[in-house]
Scaffold this motif. Sequence first.
Motif, PDB file in Angstrom:
ATOM      1  N   VAL A  25       4.232 -36.254   3.802  1.00 41.12           N
ATOM      2  CA  VAL A  25       3.976 -37.668   4.050  1.00 41.12           C
ATOM      3  C   VAL A  25       3.134 -38.285   2.932  1.00 41.12           C
ATOM      4  O   VAL A  25       3.237 -39.484   2.665  1.00 41.12           O
ATOM      5  N   GLN A  26       2.338 -37.478   2.261  1.00 42.15           N
ATOM      6  CA  GLN A  26       1.454 -38.022   1.224  1.00 42.15           C
ATOM      7  C   GLN A  26       2.273 -38.593   0.073  1.00 42.15           C
ATOM      8  O   GLN A  26       3.395 -38.157  -0.198  1.00 42.15           O
ATOM      9  N   HIS A  27       1.681 -39.520  -0.608  1.00 41.34           N
ATOM     10  CA  HIS A  27       2.364 -40.185  -1.708  1.00 41.34           C
ATOM     11  C   HIS A  27       1.893 -39.619  -3.044  1.00 41.34           C
ATOM     12  O   HIS A  27       0.854 -38.968  -3.141  1.00 41.34           O
ATOM     13  N   GLY A  28       2.676 -39.926  -4.069  1.00 40.10           N
ATOM     14  CA  GLY A  28       2.300 -39.519  -5.412  1.00 40.10           C
ATOM     15  C   GLY A  28       1.318 -40.506  -6.008  1.00 40.10           C
ATOM     16  O   GLY A  28       0.813 -41.405  -5.332  1.00 40.10           O
ATOM     17  N   LYS A  29       1.047 -40.371  -7.293  1.00 38.58           N
ATOM     18  CA  LYS A  29       0.072 -41.262  -7.946  1.00 38.58           C
ATOM     19  C   LYS A  29       0.586 -42.693  -8.056  1.00 38.58           C
ATOM     20  O   LYS A  29      -0.180 -43.642  -7.942  1.00 38.58           O
ATOM     21  N   GLY A  30       1.864 -42.861  -8.249  1.00 40.16           N
ATOM     22  CA  GLY A  30       2.388 -44.194  -8.499  1.00 40.16           C
ATOM     23  C   GLY A  30       2.805 -44.953  -7.261  1.00 40.16           C
ATOM     24  O   GLY A  30       3.076 -46.142  -7.330  1.00 40.16           O
ATOM     25  N   ALA A  31       2.891 -44.314  -6.112  1.00 41.63           N
ATOM     26  CA  ALA A  31       3.388 -44.993  -4.916  1.00 41.63           C
ATOM     27  C   ALA A  31       2.301 -45.052  -3.855  1.00 41.63           C
ATOM     28  O   ALA A  31       1.452 -44.180  -3.769  1.00 41.63           O
ATOM     29  N   ASP A  32       2.336 -46.102  -3.053  1.00 38.69           N
ATOM     30  CA  ASP A  32       1.410 -46.250  -1.943  1.00 38.69           C
ATOM     31  C   ASP A  32       2.228 -46.266  -0.660  1.00 38.69           C
ATOM     32  O   ASP A  32       3.358 -46.744  -0.645  1.00 38.69           O
ATOM     33  N   SER A  49      -8.243 -49.096   3.665  1.00 40.39           N
ATOM     34  CA  SER A  49      -8.607 -48.030   2.716  1.00 40.39           C
ATOM     35  C   SER A  49      -7.397 -47.277   2.211  1.00 40.39           C
ATOM     36  O   SER A  49      -7.496 -46.497   1.266  1.00 40.39           O
ATOM     37  N   GLY A  50      -6.265 -47.472   2.843  1.00 37.07           N
ATOM     38  CA  GLY A  50      -5.054 -46.785   2.403  1.00 37.07           C
ATOM     39  C   GLY A  50      -4.902 -45.442   3.097  1.00 37.07           C
ATOM     40  O   GLY A  50      -5.752 -45.003   3.874  1.00 37.07           O
ATOM     41  N   SER A  51      -3.818 -44.808   2.821  1.00 34.85           N
ATOM     42  CA  SER A  51      -3.511 -43.555   3.498  1.00 34.85           C
ATOM     43  C   SER A  51      -4.070 -42.341   2.784  1.00 34.85           C
ATOM     44  O   SER A  51      -4.049 -41.246   3.333  1.00 34.85           O
ATOM     45  N   ASN A  53      -7.130 -41.390   1.945  1.00 36.93           N
ATOM     46  CA  ASN A  53      -8.300 -40.740   2.540  1.00 36.93           C
ATOM     47  C   ASN A  53      -7.948 -40.007   3.825  1.00 36.93           C
ATOM     48  O   ASN A  53      -8.333 -38.854   4.023  1.00 36.93           O
ATOM     49  N   PHE A  54      -7.215 -40.674   4.724  1.00 35.70           N
ATOM     50  CA  PHE A  54      -6.883 -40.055   6.000  1.00 35.70           C
ATOM     51  C   PHE A  54      -6.000 -38.823   5.812  1.00 35.70           C
ATOM     52  O   PHE A  54      -6.255 -37.773   6.388  1.00 35.70           O
ATOM     53  N   LEU A  55      -4.950 -38.931   5.008  1.00 36.99           N
ATOM     54  CA  LEU A  55      -4.015 -37.816   4.834  1.00 36.99           C
ATOM     55  C   LEU A  55      -4.655 -36.658   4.079  1.00 36.99           C
ATOM     56  O   LEU A  55      -4.415 -35.491   4.399  1.00 36.99           O
ATOM     57  N   SER A  56      -5.460 -36.958   3.077  1.00 34.27           N
ATOM     58  CA  SER A  56      -6.075 -35.873   2.321  1.00 34.27           C
ATOM     59  C   SER A  56      -7.116 -35.137   3.161  1.00 34.27           C
ATOM     60  O   SER A  56      -7.223 -33.913   3.095  1.00 34.27           O
ATOM     61  N   LYS A  57      -7.871 -35.881   3.996  1.00 39.28           N
ATOM     62  CA  LYS A  57      -8.840 -35.218   4.870  1.00 39.28           C
ATOM     63  C   LYS A  57      -8.141 -34.419   5.956  1.00 39.28           C
ATOM     64  O   LYS A  57      -8.559 -33.304   6.300  1.00 39.28           O
ATOM     65  N   SER A  58      -7.062 -34.943   6.485  1.00 41.90           N
ATOM     66  CA  SER A  58      -6.301 -34.217   7.510  1.00 41.90           C
ATOM     67  C   SER A  58      -5.694 -32.943   6.930  1.00 41.90           C
ATOM     68  O   SER A  58      -5.667 -31.899   7.586  1.00 41.90           O
ATOM     69  N   THR A  59      -5.202 -33.031   5.707  1.00 39.57           N
ATOM     70  CA  THR A  59      -4.640 -31.844   5.058  1.00 39.57           C
ATOM     71  C   THR A  59      -5.721 -30.805   4.806  1.00 39.57           C
ATOM     72  O   THR A  59      -5.488 -29.602   4.997  1.00 39.57           O
ATOM     73  N   ALA A  60      -6.906 -31.239   4.427  1.00 40.90           N
ATOM     74  CA  ALA A  60      -8.004 -30.303   4.191  1.00 40.90           C
ATOM     75  C   ALA A  60      -8.426 -29.614   5.485  1.00 40.90           C
ATOM     76  O   ALA A  60      -8.700 -28.400   5.504  1.00 40.90           O
TER      77      ALA A  60
END
Length: 145
Positions: A25-32, A49-51, A53-60
């Motif tokens: 679900v996470q996006h690359g550098k160029g896409a939001d 804040s965008g996705s 923070n939420f997705l990266s923290k959930s993945t961690a």
Amino acid sequence: MNVLFNLIVVVQVVSALAIIGLVLVQHGKGADMGAAFGSGASGSLFGASGSSNFLSKSTAVAAAIFFASTLGLAYFGSNRPHASVGGGVMENVTVPVKKAPAAGDAIPTTVPAPAAAPAVPAASVPAAPQDVPAPAAAPAPAPAK
């Protein structure tokens, strides 16, 4: 103990599936993520804040749970007897026991001789050719002086 082992296996599988889903679900550098649905970052699914923070923290968090469950499985796997873990496929194979021969049973003591080759009649064997010259006699040694 077996219930706890099975519970840790279930937690590990669920956390592995969560990691797979979150990474996809996470996006690359160029896409939001908001841009993928046709809106700006402020109108995105996860707030202003965008996705990321939420997705990266959930993945961690899912990765930490996966790592902890892997350590738990390694601990249980090394401290449990191998029979209860369910070792190999060939572990429970039984070898049939051969019964000892009874007193009246005949035990062969010699190996039977192989069958004799059939005799070839002498007439069918070709004779050696007669026109072969006899080998020359070697010269006699010279007498010693």
